[in-house]
Design a protein around this motif. Structure first.
Motif: not given
Length: 364
Positions: A93-97
């Motif tokens: 997910p984007a928020d973990r990149r």
């Protein structure tokens, strides 16, 4: 030394990011049965700014969505700092990149204040640290006194600044920007672009900027990647890719051209404007001689040169944009040169080529 520009905060005050590598490894994306990205490979070094340039439909925004974790991939891999974040069947997910996103429409939250918009990306920090980083980012973009306002109360340029502050406040390792200046008018665009570049340099964030504007890409990017049909056709510094385009289509993308068909004789292409050196071509080869309007040709009131007639002239700021008819050419050639009141439409002139700014390609 820091400096102030109208509407912006003090340069050199943006927090520094821990820049990451971003690596696309032979990525395929298919949408509706069509290959949008085709074995797409690109590596960004820590702190590097790369501009992804291409026509509409070339796959630019899809590449950005892949990097963001919004678009799954069908083959290949995407890695951030060596960690695989996308592969077939898996999308982190984007928020973990550890990435920041700045989209064309700014994607601001209309129901949140200016300060709350920036704080939204800092929820993992404690309240005190989050407020400090958010306010520092707002001061840097000149919105420190607007934190209680809502986005609709800001001008378009101020909304762009707010989007930038929100993107850099978390100090991401990678920042993705999708046509970030396209909604601004020409009067604002140059200043906003210059200050945004200054912020990116200050943060040292690895940045991938999508644009369709060649001038913008050349101004902003440490390297420019020209995307065509889902693959990178050419990549290099602005100087490399402008001076040595890979083919005629690439040259056309970076500037308008006057194109002359010719045949190589004795190591030169013979044209109505004179002979042009053709290293790498054999006698008898059919070639296209491409003349850029800026620097490719020069007009003089007296010889030497090839006689021509100015059939059109437009005045730009400090520049004359001329069309010159030369016997033996079906269409006038375009010439841009420093403004001169002595050059007028209907005037006979002598045209000389600057072969350093003339390109030669195989006929297509």
């Amino acid at each position: 030394m820091t400096e102030e520009l109208a509407g912006w905060g003090t340069r050199g005050t943006t927090g520094v990011s821990f820049a990451a590598t971003l690596d696309f490894d032979a990525v395929d994306v298919r949408l509706g049965g069509r290959a949008v990205l085709d074995q797409f490979s690109l590596t960004l070094r820590p702190g590097e700014i790369v501009c992804l340039l291409g026509e509409s439909g070339s796959g630019k925004s899809t590449a950005l969505r892949v990097a963001a974790g919004i678009q799954p991939i069908h083959a290949g891999a995407v890695r951030i700092n060596g960690e695989t974040v996308s592969r077939p069947g898996f999308t982190l997910p984007a928020d973990r990149r550890g990435i920041g996103l700045m989209f064309q429409d700014f994607a601001l939250f209309p129901h949140l204040t200016v300060l709350q918009n920036v704080l939204f990306g800092l929820r993992r920090l404690g309240r005190t640290a989050a407020l400090a980083q958010a306010r520092a980012a707002l001061r840097r973009v000149g919105l420190g006194d607007r934190e209680g306002d809502f986005p609709h109360m800001l001008s378009g340029g101020q909304q762009q600044r707010l989007a930038l502050a929100r993107s850099v406040a978390p100090r991401p390792g990678v920042l993705l920007l999708d046509e970030p200046f396209s909604s601004l008018d020409a009067r604002l665009r140059e200043t906003v672009r210059e200050e945004t570049l200054a912020v990116l340099r200050e943060t040292n964030v690895t940045s991938l900027i999508v644009t369709h504007d060649p001038e913008e890409a050349m101004v902003l990017g440490d390297r420019v990647a020209l995307l065509r049909h889902g693959r990178i056709a050419q990549i290099g510094t602005a100087s490399e890719i402008y001076s040595h385009p890979i083919d005629l289509n690439a040259a056309r993308f970076f500037s308008p051209l006057s194109e002359l068909d010719a045949v190589v004789r004795n190591g030169h292409a013979q044209t109505p404007l004179g002979a042009v050196p053709t290293p790498g071509f054999a006698d008898g080869d059919k070639v296209t001689v491409a003349i850029r309007p800026a620097g490719g040709a020069r007009l003089r009131a007296t010889g030497p040169g090839t006689l021509g007639r100015v059939v059109g002239k437009r005045d730009a700021i400090g520049i004359d944009i001329c069309e010159v008819k030369v016997e033996g050419l079906d269409t006038p050639i375009g010439v841009r040169q420093p403004a001169s009141p002595t050059v007028v439409a209907g005037q006979d002139v002598f045209v000389t080529l600057n072969t350093e700014h003339v390109l030669v390609f195989p006929c297509v």
